[in-house]
Design an enzyme around this catalytic site. Structure first.
Site, PDB file in Angstrom:
ATOM      1  N   PHE A 185       0.866  -1.178   0.000  1.00 35.60           N
ATOM      2  CA  PHE A 185       0.000   0.000   0.000  1.00 35.60           C
ATOM      3  C   PHE A 185       0.899   1.224   0.000  1.00 35.60           C
ATOM      4  CE2 PHE A 185      -1.794   3.716   1.844  1.00 35.60           C
ATOM      5  CZ  PHE A 185      -3.144   3.721   1.545  1.00 35.60           C
ATOM      6  N   GLU A 186       0.730   2.064  -0.996  1.00 28.07           N
ATOM      7  CA  GLU A 186       1.376   3.365  -0.955  1.00 28.07           C
ATOM      8  C   GLU A 186       0.640   4.306  -1.901  1.00 28.07           C
ATOM      9  OE1 GLU A 186       5.505   2.733  -1.880  1.00 28.07           O
ATOM     10  OE2 GLU A 186       5.146   2.461  -4.022  1.00 28.07           O
TER      11      GLU A 186
END
Length: 376
Positions: free
Chosen positions: A269-270
Site C-alpha cells: 500500500f502506498e
C-alpha cells in the site's frame, strides 16, 4: 477452487509469513513478536485530514492520479476481489483510472472481466523486457548461490520475485501509460479496504504538499538485506548535496548499534507522487543501489528502496501516515484509531490493528515529530 483448499492455502501463507519474520527478522531486542504491546499508546497523528478534502465525491475536483496494479493473468480472481473492495469503499464515487501492468500480455479474459468491474477508465500495459528480467551484468553463479542460501526464507529461491522488487524500485514509474499522471495509488491482488474513504487522498496529497503516504511500517528480515546499509551510507557520503534538509533518515537508524533498524514502509500500500521517483536524486540513488547487485545477490525489496528514497529525499513532513484508511494485506491489518475510526464506516476492530503491536515501526515515524528530535 474448493473452499477447504482455499482455507488451507490461506493458513499456509500466514504460517510462512510468520516463519519468514521470526526467522531472524532485524534485531531481537527491537521486537517481541506479534503480541500486542503492553506499553502501546495512542499515536499522536499530527496531520488529520482537513475538512475541505471531505465531500468532494460529487464535485469536479480531481487530481492527476491513477490506480496502479501489477498483476499476472492467473491472479484474475484476486484482482477482481481487490477491485470490488476498492470500488465499494472509494473509487465508485471518484472514478480514478486504472493502469494494469504485466511482464506478459494480458489475456482477453483478464481484460474483459477487469474492465467490467469498474466504470472508470482501464488501460493494460506490457512491461519492457529490460525493465523486468535479471540484467545480463549480474553474475548468475553468485546470484544462484545466494538463492540457494536463502531458500528457507519467503521467496528465497525466486528469481521472479527479485525481478518484481527491482521493477517496483526503479522502473514502474517509467512506463509510458503512467507518464501523464502526477500521483498514484498502488493496489495489489486480494487486499482488503475496511473503511469508507470519504475524502480524496490525492487532493489531500496535492494540497498539503505530501509526497509519500503509508498505512503500515514494520521491520524487514535482516537476512534479506545483506550489504544494503553500507551501500546507503556510501551513497550519502558520495552525494551529500542530494539529501533533503529536515529529512526522515533518523527513523531508520538504530542509535545503540549505529546501524539500520530494519524499519520500512510496507509498499503493497502506498500513495505517492511520481515526482519523487522521477527526481534526479532518486534516479541516482536507484542506479547506485542497483549497481551493487543486491536485488539478486541478496533479496532487497522495493519497500526498502522506497523507504530510503522517501527518508533521504523528502522533508519528514512530506511523508504521511494515513490513519484514516483501513487496510489489510495478509496477515497484517491497519484499522483506524481515534476519531478517524468513526469518521468513515469501518468493518475492522481497532484492537487488532498492527499499529498496536510491539513489532510495528509506527513509533519511529511518530518520533520524527517529537520537539527535541529524539525517537521514542
Amino acid at each position: 477452487m474448493p473452499r477447504r483448499r482455499r482455507l488451507y492455502i490461506l493458513i499456509a501463507i500466514i504460517i510462512a509469513f510468520a516463519v519468514y519474520y521470526l526467522n531472524g527478522s532485524v534485531h531481537t531486542s527491537e521486537r517481541e513478536g506479534l503480541s500486542r504491546s503492553s506499553s502501546w499508546q495512542e499515536p499522536p497523528y499530527k496531520t488529520p485530514i482537513p475538512e475541505k478534502y471531505y465531500g468532494t465525491a460529487n464535485s469536479t475536483q480531481r487530481a492527476s492520479a491513477v490506480i496502479v496494479i501489477l498483476a499476472r493473468n492467473r491472479e484474475l480472481r484476486e484482482v477482481l476481489a481487490s477491485m470490488a473492495r476498492f470500488e465499494r469503499r472509494f473509487n465508485r464515487n471518484y472514478g480514478y483510472p486504472y493502469v494494469f501492468l504485466n511482464e506478459v500480455l494480458f489475456t482477453d479474459e483478464f481484460k474483459e472481466q477487469v474492465s467490467t468491474a469498474t466504470s472508470a477508465q482501464v488501460q493494460f500495459g506490457l512491461i519492457p523486457h529490460e525493465h523486468w528480467f535479471q540484467p545480463s551484468w549480474i553474475d548468475e553463479s553468485k546470484a544462484s548461490a545466494a538463492r540457494q542460501a536463502m531458500g528457507p526464507l519467503f521467496y528465497g529461491h525466486s528469481v521472479s520475485y527479485r525481478n518484481m522488487c527491482r521493477f517496483q524500485s526503479g522502473f514502474f514509474f517509467r512506463h509510458p501509460l503512467l507518464q501523464q499522471y502526477k500521483y498514484y495509488w498502488r493496489v495489489e491482488p486480494d487486499v482488503q479496504f475496511y473503511c469508507d474513504i470519504e475524502f480524496d487522498p490525492f487532493l489531500f496529497m496535492e494540497g498539503e504538499d505530501k509526497k509519500y503516504a503509508f498505512t503500515v511500517a514494520l521491520p524487514e528480515n535482516e537476512k534479506t538485506i545483506k550489504g544494503l546499509w553500507p551501500a546507503v551510507l556510501e551513497f550519502k557520503e558520495t552525494y551529500p548535496h542530494l539529501i533533503s534538509p529536515d529529512n526522515a533518515f533518523s527513523m531508520l537508524v538504530d542509535r545503540q548499534r549505529d546501524t539500520y533498524n530494519g524499519c520500512h514502509f510496507w509498499s503493497n500500500f502506498e500513495i505517492a507522487s511520481f515526482d519523487l521517483w522521477r527526481s534526479d536524486a532518486y534516479l541516482k540513488f536507484f542506479d547506485f543501489m542497483d549497481s551493487k547487485g543486491g536485488f539478486y545477490y541478496s533479496r532487497w525489496g522495493d519497500a526498502i528502496l522506497h523507504t530510503f528514497g522517501a527518508a533521504l529525499f523528502l522533508r519528514k513532513d512530506q511523508i504521511h501516515f494515513f490513519n484514516e484508511i483501513g487496510y489489510r494485506h495478509v496477515p497484517i491489518t491497519h484499522c483506524p484509531s481515534g476519531p478517524s475510526h468513526s469518521r468513515g464506516r469501518c468493518e475492522c476492530n481497532v484492537t487488532d490493528s498492527f499499529d498496536r503491536h510491539s513489532w510495528s515501526c509506527l513509533d519511529k515515524y511518530d518520533g520524527l515529530f517529537i520537539p527535541d528530535g529524539s525517537s521514542p
